[in-house]
Every structure is written in C-alpha cells, then in structure tokens.
Design an enzyme around this catalytic site. Structure first.
Site, short mmCIF file in Angstrom:
data_model
loop_
_atom_site.label_atom_id
_atom_site.label_comp_id
_atom_site.label_asym_id
_atom_site.label_seq_id
_atom_site.Cartn_x
_atom_site.Cartn_y
_atom_site.Cartn_z
N SER A 55 101.21 169.57 31.87
CA SER A 55 102.50 170.20 32.20
C SER A 55 103.65 169.35 31.68
CB SER A 55 102.63 170.40 33.72
OG SER A 55 102.34 169.21 34.42
N ASP A 93 95.03 164.67 32.19
CA ASP A 93 94.63 165.96 31.64
C ASP A 93 94.15 165.83 30.21
OD1 ASP A 93 94.55 168.40 32.95
OD2 ASP A 93 96.72 168.68 32.90
N GLU A 125 90.04 172.17 31.71
CA GLU A 125 90.26 173.54 32.19
C GLU A 125 89.06 174.43 31.85
OE1 GLU A 125 93.98 175.23 30.91
OE2 GLU A 125 95.15 173.61 31.81
N GLU A 193 93.99 177.15 40.66
CA GLU A 193 95.40 177.47 40.40
C GLU A 193 95.64 178.98 40.44
OE1 GLU A 193 97.29 175.50 37.07
OE2 GLU A 193 99.07 176.77 37.22
#
Ligand code: KIV
Length: 297
Positions: A55, A93, A125, A193
């Site tokens: 992010s 991440d 992810e 999420e």
C-alpha cells in the site's frame, strides 16, 4: 530527533506468538508503516505486528494502485522500519510480480526482504497453486509466510475494482478452501480483506492459525489498518477504516505557520541562531580567494 530506536519493553513478537494470542483470545493489533519515524511511533504505541505493505505505492508514492511497487521499494522501506522496531513482528509485502512469474524468483525476492530489509516474515496475496508451492518452499527455508485473501489489491484488474469479495456461496466456499490450503501450506496467519463478517467469523473458527481482518468485521483474531487512514494523512477514507486523528490538519497548520513566520521575518529568532566573533568573519573575508569572484555583492 534521536537516531536511536525506541526501546519497546518485552520480548520480540514471533509468528507463533500470534497463534498463541488467537488461542488465548487476545486480539492481534497490526498496522502498516513504511519509514523510520512512523515505525518508532507504532512500536511505542505497542502494536503486535507492523506490515510494510505494498500500500506504500498509494500512501507514500502517490500511485493509484499497488501495482507499480518494486522489490527495491519494499526492501528500502522495510530496512527503515526494522531499524526502528525491536518488539513487534515486522512483515514485508511481496509486491506485484515479485513471486507470480516463477518459484525461484519468489524465493530470491522473499530472501531479499528478510536478508536486506530485516523482515521477520513476508506476505503473499492469493492462493493460486504457485503461491501455495512458494509458501511451502519459504516455510521450509525458514521464512514465515502470511497469506492474504478476499480483496487482493494486486489483482485489482481481474477483480474489477476494490469492492467486497466472496458475497455468494460459491465464492465464499472458494475463500474457505483457499484459507485452509494456505494454512496447510504452512502460512502462520491469513489476512482477510473486504469480505462479509459472517464468512470471516466462520473462517476464523475453522483455522488453527489467526485471521487478521481489514474490512472483515469484528470476528477475526486481529485487525490490520493502514497507518495513513488511522491518523488522517490520506485524502480518502475507505469504509472499513476509522480516522482516530487528523494529522493532515496539524501538519498543514504547522507548515503554514512556519511559512508565515519566515515571510514576516519572525523566524529564525535568537533561539535558533548561533554567533561567532565579528573578527572571524572579517578574517575569513580577507582570506577568501573567491570573495571577489562572480555573484558577490
Ligand atoms: O499493503 C497493505 O497495506 C495491505 C493491507 C491492506 C493488508 O496489504
């Protein structure tokens, strides 16, 4: 500001400590940080885990998605964060296309986040076959892996936007299977999420490892939020976030006051000024070989 990291009390939070928190019903607190001063603040506030999220592409680099973020971006941010954090678990991440193209590349890039960045864990992810294989490989190599399902921003184009996921029974069943597969592959926790709260609660009950929710209701084992949303540093507040402060207003006010004082000749004052004997300046002027060069008054 001191160059030394804040000394947070207590032993380092480990990946397995988060599982222990789940089983003793202690909610896990995770927040993002991407730089040294912010990491010091969140550490001293006592969070359990810090996410160096991709992010950062949107919050600090000004992109409109996480897709342009590179491994170098995350390594640089992670090394700043780990210099400030002694207690919380630091998770970095894996950015877009740092692990999707090949297993070997994924292993090497995860190793960079740990060896160069100092992360204690990485986050991937999705639960595609390649991601599950990589999770197994990393865990075998001693790198703890956090999973991330539901709204996975690296797949924004495939998902068609940033909306709530797994709203029908088929998609919800797939999400449950993905979480179980990630846990089976060795993931120590899974971020959920933007999924319905009922589904998140069910997944949380099914998994031995903790779930960390963002936009997934209060039934998860913990919550993760983006720092900029929580303190009010962004323009846009997602529905799943809550603003606990308006730091933007404080900063804008401070900078406007500084600008006003400079323009009014009120800054700097004696408090910010040092002096030397006037004779030193006269001597320096005489000794300077360039004083009569271009540009001098
Ligand atoms: O990059 C990030 O900040 C994240 C959180 C939203 C979970 O992945």
């Amino acid at each position: 500001m001191s160059a030394h990291p804040a000394q947070a009390p207590g032993p380092r939070v480990t990946a397995s400590a988060l599982t222990a928190m789940k089983h003793s019903a202690r909610p896990i607190v995770m927040i993002t940080a991407y730089d040294f001063p912010t990491a010091r603040l969140v550490e001293s506030a006592g969070v359990d885990a810090v996410l160096v999220g991709d992010s950062l592409g949107m919050t600090v680099l000004g992109h409109d998605s996480t897709l342009p973020v590179t491994v170098d971006d995350v390594v640089r941010a992670t090394s700043a964060v780990t210099r400030a954090v002694n207690r919380a678990l630091v998770v970095a991440d894996m950015p877009f296309m740092s692990y999707q193209a090949s297993y070997e590349e994924g292993m090497r890039n995860a190793a960079r986040l740990v060896a160069e960045g100092g992360a204690q864990a990485v986050k991937l992810e999705g639960a595609a076959a390649g991601t599950l294989a990589l999770t197994r490989g990393l865990v075998e190599a001693g790198i703890p892996v956090m999973g991330h399902v539901g709204l996975t921003p690296q797949s924004v184009h495939a998902l068609g936007g940033y909306s709530t996921q797994a709203k029908d029974a088929a998609a919800a069943a797939k999400l449950i299977d993905d979480c179980l597969a990630l846990a089976q592959a060795g993931a120590f926790a899974v971020v959920l999420e933007c999924i319905p709260a009922e589904l998140a609660r069910r997944v949380t009950a099914r998994l031995y490892v903790p779930t960390i929710g963002i936009g997934a209701g209060g039934g998860c084992d913990g919550q993760v939020q983006v720092f900029h949303d929580v303190v009010g540093l962004g323009d846009f507040l997602p529905r799943h976030a809550k603003r606990y402060a308006n730091v933007s207003a404080v900063i804008a006010d401070a900078v406007a006051t500084y600008a006003g004082e400079v323009r009014a000749g009120e800054f700097p004052t004696e408090a910010q000024t040092t002096h030397v004997d006037a004779a030193v300046v006269v001597e320096a002027e005489a000794a300077s070989t360039s004083a009569r060069g271009g540009g001098s008054a």
